[in-house]
Scaffold this motif. Sequence first.
Motif, PDB file in Angstrom:
ATOM      1  N   THR A   2       4.378 -11.856   6.828  1.00 17.47           N
ATOM      2  CA  THR A   2       4.493 -10.949   5.688  1.00 17.47           C
ATOM      3  C   THR A   2       3.556 -11.377   4.560  1.00 17.47           C
ATOM      4  OG1 THR A   2       6.794 -10.414   6.213  1.00 17.47           O
ATOM      5  CG2 THR A   2       6.082 -10.048   3.941  1.00 17.47           C
ATOM      6  N   GLU A   3       3.491 -12.674   4.317  1.00 17.80           N
ATOM      7  CA  GLU A   3       2.613 -13.167   3.253  1.00 17.80           C
ATOM      8  C   GLU A   3       1.156 -12.858   3.562  1.00 17.80           C
ATOM      9  OE1 GLU A   3       2.517 -17.208   0.694  1.00 17.80           O
ATOM     10  OE2 GLU A   3       1.988 -17.468   2.805  1.00 17.80           O
TER      11      GLU A   3
ATOM     12  N   TYR B  26       2.787  -3.078  -6.395  1.00 18.16           N
ATOM     13  CA  TYR B  26       3.631  -1.902  -6.188  1.00 18.16           C
ATOM     14  C   TYR B  26       2.856  -0.629  -6.560  1.00 18.16           C
ATOM     15  CZ  TYR B  26       7.591  -5.113  -5.708  1.00 18.16           C
ATOM     16  OH  TYR B  26       8.448  -6.103  -5.281  1.00 18.16           O
ATOM     17  N   GLU B  27       2.068  -0.710  -7.616  1.00 26.33           N
ATOM     18  CA  GLU B  27       1.280   0.457  -8.023  1.00 26.33           C
ATOM     19  C   GLU B  27       0.310   0.854  -6.912  1.00 26.33           C
ATOM     20  OE1 GLU B  27      -0.928   1.941 -12.043  1.00 26.33           O
ATOM     21  OE2 GLU B  27      -1.457  -0.065 -11.320  1.00 26.33           O
ATOM     22  N   LYS B  28      -0.318  -0.133  -6.276  1.00 24.10           N
ATOM     23  CA  LYS B  28      -1.242   0.159  -5.185  1.00 24.10           C
ATOM     24  C   LYS B  28      -0.519   0.710  -3.963  1.00 24.10           C
ATOM     25  CE  LYS B  28      -4.952  -1.105  -7.348  1.00 24.10           C
ATOM     26  NZ  LYS B  28      -5.972  -0.110  -7.737  1.00 24.10           N
ATOM     27  N   PHE B  29       0.715   0.278  -3.742  1.00 23.45           N
ATOM     28  CA  PHE B  29       1.506   0.814  -2.635  1.00 23.45           C
ATOM     29  C   PHE B  29       1.714   2.321  -2.787  1.00 23.45           C
ATOM     30  CE2 PHE B  29       3.767  -3.444  -1.718  1.00 23.45           C
ATOM     31  CZ  PHE B  29       3.002  -3.673  -0.578  1.00 23.45           C
ATOM     32  N   PHE B  30       2.000   2.746  -4.026  1.00 25.08           N
ATOM     33  CA  PHE B  30       2.430   4.122  -4.243  1.00 25.08           C
ATOM     34  C   PHE B  30       1.363   5.066  -4.803  1.00 25.08           C
ATOM     35  CE2 PHE B  30       6.505   1.716  -4.574  1.00 25.08           C
ATOM     36  CZ  PHE B  30       7.121   2.265  -3.457  1.00 25.08           C
ATOM     37  N   LYS B  31       0.224   4.523  -5.197  1.00 28.18           N
ATOM     38  CA  LYS B  31      -0.818   5.394  -5.759  1.00 28.18           C
ATOM     39  C   LYS B  31      -2.124   5.252  -5.006  1.00 28.18           C
ATOM     40  CE  LYS B  31       0.862   6.037 -10.453  1.00 28.18           C
ATOM     41  NZ  LYS B  31       0.513   5.995 -11.899  1.00 28.18           N
TER      42      LYS B  31
ATOM     43  N   ARG C 203      12.438  -6.268   2.790  1.00 28.46           N
ATOM     44  CA  ARG C 203      12.407  -5.171   3.774  1.00 28.46           C
ATOM     45  C   ARG C 203      11.600  -3.988   3.253  1.00 28.46           C
ATOM     46  NH1 ARG C 203      17.960  -6.622   4.154  1.00 28.46           N
ATOM     47  NH2 ARG C 203      18.423  -7.728   6.097  1.00 28.46           N
ATOM     48  N   LEU C 204      11.766  -3.695   1.978  1.00 31.06           N
ATOM     49  CA  LEU C 204      11.011  -2.596   1.379  1.00 31.06           C
ATOM     50  C   LEU C 204       9.519  -2.903   1.403  1.00 31.06           C
ATOM     51  CD1 LEU C 204      10.761   0.063  -0.162  1.00 31.06           C
ATOM     52  CD2 LEU C 204      11.249  -1.193  -2.275  1.00 31.06           C
ATOM     53  N   ILE C 205       9.149  -4.123   1.036  1.00 31.97           N
ATOM     54  CA  ILE C 205       7.732  -4.513   1.039  1.00 31.97           C
ATOM     55  C   ILE C 205       7.162  -4.458   2.451  1.00 31.97           C
ATOM     56  CG2 ILE C 205       6.178  -6.490   0.686  1.00 31.97           C
ATOM     57  CD1 ILE C 205       8.074  -7.240  -1.696  1.00 31.97           C
ATOM     58  N   GLN C 206       7.909  -4.943   3.427  1.00 32.05           N
ATOM     59  CA  GLN C 206       7.447  -4.889   4.811  1.00 32.05           C
ATOM     60  C   GLN C 206       7.250  -3.447   5.267  1.00 32.05           C
ATOM     61  OE1 GLN C 206      10.723  -7.194   6.319  1.00 32.05           O
ATOM     62  NE2 GLN C 206       9.507  -9.059   6.527  1.00 32.05           N
ATOM     63  N   SER C 207       8.152  -2.571   4.865  1.00 31.48           N
ATOM     64  CA  SER C 207       8.027  -1.151   5.224  1.00 31.48           C
ATOM     65  C   SER C 207       6.793  -0.538   4.577  1.00 31.48           C
ATOM     66  CB  SER C 207       9.288  -0.391   4.795  1.00 31.48           C
ATOM     67  OG  SER C 207      10.421  -0.856   5.490  1.00 31.48           O
ATOM     68  N   LEU C 208       6.567  -0.861   3.318  1.00 24.47           N
ATOM     69  CA  LEU C 208       5.388  -0.335   2.622  1.00 24.47           C
ATOM     70  C   LEU C 208       4.097  -0.839   3.253  1.00 24.47           C
ATOM     71  CD1 LEU C 208       6.756  -0.627  -1.011  1.00 24.47           C
ATOM     72  CD2 LEU C 208       6.010   1.496   0.094  1.00 24.47           C
ATOM     73  N   LEU C 209       4.081  -2.108   3.630  1.00 26.47           N
ATOM     74  CA  LEU C 209       2.896  -2.646   4.303  1.00 26.47           C
ATOM     75  C   LEU C 209       2.666  -1.931   5.631  1.00 26.47           C
ATOM     76  CD1 LEU C 209       3.380  -6.428   3.492  1.00 26.47           C
ATOM     77  CD2 LEU C 209       1.409  -5.039   2.812  1.00 26.47           C
ATOM     78  N   ASN C 210       3.730  -1.648   6.348  1.00 32.15           N
ATOM     79  CA  ASN C 210       3.596  -0.962   7.633  1.00 32.15           C
ATOM     80  C   ASN C 210       2.999   0.435   7.484  1.00 32.15           C
ATOM     81  OD1 ASN C 210       4.609  -3.154   8.973  1.00 32.15           O
ATOM     82  ND2 ASN C 210       6.514  -2.195   9.614  1.00 32.15           N
ATOM     83  N   VAL C 211       3.429   1.184   6.478  1.00 32.93           N
ATOM     84  CA  VAL C 211       2.873   2.525   6.316  1.00 32.93           C
ATOM     85  C   VAL C 211       1.432   2.465   5.816  1.00 32.93           C
ATOM     86  CG1 VAL C 211       5.106   3.612   5.958  1.00 32.93           C
ATOM     87  CG2 VAL C 211       3.786   2.865   3.973  1.00 32.93           C
ATOM     88  N   HIS C 212       1.017   1.304   5.335  1.00 35.68           N
ATOM     89  CA  HIS C 212      -0.388   1.122   4.945  1.00 35.68           C
ATOM     90  C   HIS C 212      -1.206   0.494   6.074  1.00 35.68           C
ATOM     91  CE1 HIS C 212      -0.595   2.456   0.759  1.00 35.68           C
ATOM     92  NE2 HIS C 212       0.664   2.046   0.637  1.00 35.68           N
TER      93      HIS C 212
END
Length: 306
Positions: free
Chosen positions: A277-278, A301-306, A254-263
């Motif tokens: 999702t994949e 994860y680093e690319k998600f947040f930076k 769920r967290l990964i899906q949320s991060l992908l959505n905000v990107h």
Amino acid sequence: MGRVSLDTLLQRSEKNMGSGMNAIVKKSALEVIRRAYKEGINAQISHGMRTYAQQDALYAQGRTKPGSKVTNARGGYSNHNFGLAVDYFLTSEDGTKAIWSVNSDWNRVAAIAKSLGFSWGGDWTSFKDYPHLEMSGGLSTAQLRAGKKPSLTDRTGTKTAVPSKTSSKPAASSSGGSSYIKEAQKYANSRDYPTKAKFTKLTVDGYKGPKTMNALLRIYQYYGKVTIDGIFGPKSKAAGSIQSRKKHTPGWTRLIQSLLNVHGYKLAVDGIFGTGTEAALKSFQKSKEIASDGAAGSNTYEKFFK
């Protein structure tokens, strides 16, 4: 052999629908599969989204190409071209063979689909299209070609959404912002995360901003069991759980899906690490020039947040 699993039928159906499906149509189609399965009927989606070229190729069948006629619609004149239609068939008990006989089970699947808001091609008078199910919201294909979007009602009665199309652009909602970023924000506000991860409850407005990203980072740190400070440092980078289709947990997914959505991607935040999702994860990884293996690890994860 025993009965084919429901998960197998759902995964095959999701794959066959492809990207670009209307979210409610896709969710409802998968619900048809679930409800039929509960009644002892193995149903599967064979087609969903089609390009104009694919539709033209089907139209040519039985006309300029060998085979029987399967459609009267050219490219741009089918609801398949707008992600609003699917085709289905039945399978054998073990799921290894397709069954195209229009029998009582076939008609029952159609009845289930109609209860969820689909129109059935078997009810058409001029051209019977027994595998066909669609939701047009009352719009003509001319209106759809002009860019008008249908207003559809979710009749599944479930809270679990299904993956929608993957895109590099966020979807706009009628009330402003991206509906998929709203899903991410709703996720962040759920399960008492504001208290657990130490952030102020988000305004669900569909816009990516520092507060949304900070909340997701704090949830990441909460799951990674490191200091929750909203700063993505070396310890945070090392704390992320590797997630993939083969090995995943609903919480991290769920967290990964949320991060992908905000990107900018378009996923249901449902905790199911499916093909949608994949594919989105691989696309994100490729855009960030890291290994596009569909597995979320420290570099992702680093690319998600930076």
